[in-house]
Design an enzyme around this catalytic site. Structure first.
Site, mmCIF file in Angstrom:
data_model
loop_
_atom_site.group_PDB
_atom_site.id
_atom_site.type_symbol
_atom_site.label_atom_id
_atom_site.label_comp_id
_atom_site.label_asym_id
_atom_site.label_seq_id
_atom_site.Cartn_x
_atom_site.Cartn_y
_atom_site.Cartn_z
ATOM 1 N N ARG A 1 -50.943 15.543 22.756
ATOM 2 C CA ARG A 1 -51.420 15.655 24.132
ATOM 3 C C ARG A 1 -51.705 14.278 24.730
ATOM 4 O O ARG A 1 -52.145 14.169 25.867
ATOM 5 C CB ARG A 1 -52.689 16.519 24.174
ATOM 6 N N HIS B 1 -52.169 -4.542 8.029
ATOM 7 C CA HIS B 1 -53.539 -5.003 7.753
ATOM 8 C C HIS B 1 -54.387 -3.982 6.992
ATOM 9 O O HIS B 1 -55.171 -4.357 6.129
ATOM 10 C CB HIS B 1 -54.265 -5.332 9.066
ATOM 11 N N ASP C 1 -50.968 20.764 13.786
ATOM 12 C CA ASP C 1 -51.472 22.084 14.172
ATOM 13 C C ASP C 1 -50.638 22.615 15.332
ATOM 14 O O ASP C 1 -49.615 22.017 15.705
ATOM 15 C CB ASP C 1 -52.987 22.034 14.487
ATOM 16 N N HIS C 2 -51.102 23.733 15.930
ATOM 17 C CA HIS C 2 -50.338 24.398 16.998
ATOM 18 C C HIS C 2 -50.149 23.524 18.235
ATOM 19 O O HIS C 2 -49.214 23.746 19.003
ATOM 20 C CB HIS C 2 -51.053 25.694 17.393
ATOM 21 N N HIS D 1 -56.258 -9.192 3.200
ATOM 22 C CA HIS D 1 -56.414 -7.784 3.597
ATOM 23 C C HIS D 1 -56.705 -6.895 2.395
ATOM 24 O O HIS D 1 -57.371 -5.875 2.523
ATOM 25 C CB HIS D 1 -55.159 -7.299 4.335
ATOM 26 N N CYS E 1 -51.940 16.189 15.888
ATOM 27 C CA CYS E 1 -52.633 17.341 16.474
ATOM 28 C C CYS E 1 -52.730 17.061 17.969
ATOM 29 O O CYS E 1 -51.912 16.301 18.505
ATOM 30 C CB CYS E 1 -53.991 17.607 15.803
ATOM 31 N N GLY E 2 -53.691 17.638 18.660
ATOM 32 C CA GLY E 2 -53.772 17.398 20.097
ATOM 33 C C GLY E 2 -54.048 15.931 20.415
ATOM 34 O O GLY E 2 -53.361 15.307 21.221
ATOM 35 N N THR E 3 -55.055 15.379 19.747
ATOM 36 C CA THR E 3 -55.421 13.964 19.955
ATOM 37 C C THR E 3 -55.054 13.071 18.771
ATOM 38 O O THR E 3 -55.061 11.846 18.904
ATOM 39 C CB THR E 3 -56.946 13.840 20.130
ATOM 40 N N GLY E 4 -54.830 13.648 17.613
ATOM 41 C CA GLY E 4 -54.623 12.886 16.380
ATOM 42 C C GLY E 4 -55.929 12.638 15.642
ATOM 43 O O GLY E 4 -55.936 12.244 14.480
ATOM 44 N N GLY F 1 -58.843 14.843 15.066
ATOM 45 C CA GLY F 1 -59.360 15.846 14.134
ATOM 46 C C GLY F 1 -58.591 15.875 12.825
ATOM 47 O O GLY F 1 -59.173 15.891 11.736
ATOM 48 N N ARG G 1 -60.345 -6.223 1.688
ATOM 49 C CA ARG G 1 -60.980 -5.204 2.543
ATOM 50 C C ARG G 1 -60.563 -3.796 2.127
ATOM 51 O O ARG G 1 -61.371 -2.858 2.215
ATOM 52 C CB ARG G 1 -60.613 -5.471 4.007
HETATM 53 C C1 RB5 Z 1 -56.679 22.021 19.220
HETATM 54 O O1 RB5 Z 1 -56.972 22.664 20.429
HETATM 55 C C2 RB5 Z 1 -57.233 20.595 19.247
HETATM 56 O O2 RB5 Z 1 -58.615 20.611 19.217
HETATM 57 C C3 RB5 Z 1 -56.669 19.779 18.095
HETATM 58 O O3 RB5 Z 1 -55.279 19.786 18.161
HETATM 59 C C4 RB5 Z 1 -57.067 18.314 18.027
HETATM 60 O O4 RB5 Z 1 -56.896 17.681 19.251
HETATM 61 C C5 RB5 Z 1 -58.357 18.010 17.390
HETATM 62 O O5 RB5 Z 1 -58.716 16.850 17.176
#
Ligand code: RB5
Length: 149
Positions: free
Chosen positions: A109, A98, A8-9, A133, A65-68, A70, A136
């Protein structure tokens, strides 16, 4: 291998860098992600990469994405997808060995570009270990069946 990539952005710059790195490692990239910083919705890209991997169009996927988190949740809603979020190279190797993870996810981020490269290399070079493995992995498919996926 053919590697489907999506983002994403929040992750456009890192995706563009990692895309080039994946090519340097000798792979073909299918880019399903955002290529600008315009705000967008990560489930769209998680689903696209998930479908490309589940259908066999791509061998493996990389989602950022920001955290991976979502974008990996979205991908994991596609039947047959096993996406794992990582923030270290050991985990990136082990999700393949595994868990037979067919998608590596991480957060732009959360990790810097050097760590992202290390994770991608470890993930792409690893191989599923099979054996105990596999039992599972088969259980994942049973959960999908029970969930009506
Ligand atoms: C976008 O602002 C952020 O929510 C997305 O990139 C991600 O971190 C979601 O899990």
């Amino acid at each position: 291998m053919k590697i489907a990539m999506g983002n994403d952005h929040a992750a456009t710059a890192l995706k563009l860098e990692i895309m080039e790195y994946v090519k340097e490692l000798g792979h073909e990239v299918l880019n399903f992600g955002a290529d600008t910083n315009e705000r967008c919705d990560y489930p769209v890209f998680g689903e696209k990469v998930g479908r490309a991997v589940a259908s066999g169009e791509a061998d493996l996927g990389i989602l950022i994405c920001g955290t991976g988190v979502g974008i990996s949740i979205a991908a994991n809603k596609v039947k047959g997808v096993r996406a794992g979020v990582c923030s270290d190279a050991t985990t990136a190797r082990l999700i393949r060995e595994h868990n037979n993870a067919n998608i590596l996810a991480f957060g732009a981020r959360i990790v810097g570009s050097e760590l992202a490269r290390d994770m991608v290399k470890a993930y792409l070079e690893a191989e599923f270990a099979g054996g105990r493995h596999q039992t599972r992995i088969d259980m994942f498919a049973e959960i999908e069946e029970r969930s009506g996926l």
